[in-house]
Design an enzyme around this catalytic site. Sequence first.
Site, short mmCIF file in Angstrom:
data_model
loop_
_atom_site.label_atom_id
_atom_site.label_comp_id
_atom_site.label_asym_id
_atom_site.label_seq_id
_atom_site.Cartn_x
_atom_site.Cartn_y
_atom_site.Cartn_z
N TRP A 127 3.88 -37.62 6.75
CA TRP A 127 3.90 -38.60 5.66
C TRP A 127 5.17 -39.44 5.83
CZ3 TRP A 127 6.25 -37.87 0.29
CH2 TRP A 127 5.77 -38.83 -0.60
N ASP A 208 6.01 -28.55 2.15
CA ASP A 208 5.54 -29.61 1.27
C ASP A 208 4.07 -29.32 0.96
OD1 ASP A 208 4.73 -31.89 -0.02
OD2 ASP A 208 5.26 -33.28 1.59
N ALA A 210 1.26 -30.65 -1.32
CA ALA A 210 0.87 -31.73 -2.23
C ALA A 210 -0.63 -31.76 -2.50
CB ALA A 210 1.33 -33.08 -1.65
N LYS A 243 -2.11 -34.83 -7.17
CA LYS A 243 -3.49 -34.90 -6.67
C LYS A 243 -4.38 -33.86 -7.35
CE LYS A 243 -1.14 -37.31 -3.75
NZ LYS A 243 -1.14 -38.46 -2.92
#
Length: 399
Positions: A127, A208, A210, A243
């Site tokens: 990302w 991470d 997400a 999300k």
Amino acid sequence: MLSNLKPQPADKILHITQLFRADPRAEKVDLGVGVYKDATGHTPVMRAVRAAEKRLAETQPTKAYTALAGDPAYLLAMAKLVLGRDRPLDRIAAAATPGGTGALHQALELARAATPGATLWIPEPTWPNHPSIARHLGIAHRGYRYFDTETGEVDEAGLLADLAGVAEGDIVLLHGCCHNPTGANPTAALWDRIADLLLERKAVALVDIAYQGFGDGIEEDAAATRLLVSRLPEVLIAASCSKNFGLYRDRAGIVFAVAADSAARDLAQDNLAALNRVNYSFAPDHGARIVTMILEDKDLRADWEAELRDVRDGMLALREQLAAALRTATNSDRFDFVARHRGMFSRLGLTQAEVLRLRAEFAIYMVDDSRFNVAGLNAESVPRLASAVAEVLREATVA
Ligand SMILES: Cc1ncc(COP(=O)(O)O)c(C=O)c1O
């Protein structure tokens, strides 16, 4: 003074949204930005979120400040969600943050304060905000091989070879599930090898996560994060509720620092609260409180899980349909990996010129590196994308 400022590079992904909006063609398809969309192209407020917000509006007694690290009930509910039943609570420091981005920022600031000279290792690709935040914080960073463009899978040999060069105290960033931008994820066996390597190199994992719940399931998607916590003395985790709760603009996130013992945990907790204080005093509470209500209420939770399951199943079905359509349209198995990938993204492995042709000739918008948002597709656009890709490839071969 302000005229001394330097212009900032445009965010490549948000730029695609602008191009898409400016395109007058009715048949245009937006596969760019990483936001979940239903079959009508709408990003809904989840049912459980709506119900919790209604209840909160009617019953919330105050909006006075919470604790610096966030509401303790949120920290506990999220520890259960991300780290599971066997979470080592006596080793876990946590703080509420503005989204997953805020959590990444706080995790890296904490790491920088603890080991100023450490290098951050970032998967290639990743990302784009990962290197941007590291650069902003003045943290040295370098890439490790992650993706094999030929096979569309994780480059296991490259990853292991590069991570063997990690120095003691370095930070290794890993996507807990649903790798963005490739959709390719390590197998359980590879996660084990990664844990071995980090242990051997005395490195710290920064996970991470997400997209928990967007891949194989809420529990399944947290398995790698939990494995690292069970195997390594120190793990940093940045989790986002943007999300999986659809709370994008409410900015609900959390940073965990899993320490080697409870004394180090206390230090980390103290530092996380202090970092919140200097950065923004208190993290946003509204989204966090909605998340807590949903996770702690049996009915709201069941409804959230059911809707999340539908979202996940919808994306998995689109993956299957697209892989089949591409197989037929290109008469090859080159894109079969699309069905094996998990999460909201995959990378088709097209050249930038091919991506630009999809945009110009077929009004199909994806990121220049050919990352596309699976949730941007529907039954009508799947065959259109497949035949457009075949067309672009056919002409590339002829040329
Ligand atoms: C890999 C990854 N990490 C973190 C985030 C942060 O999300 P947010 O700050 O919106 O919670 C995103 C969002 O797109 C992401 O894709």
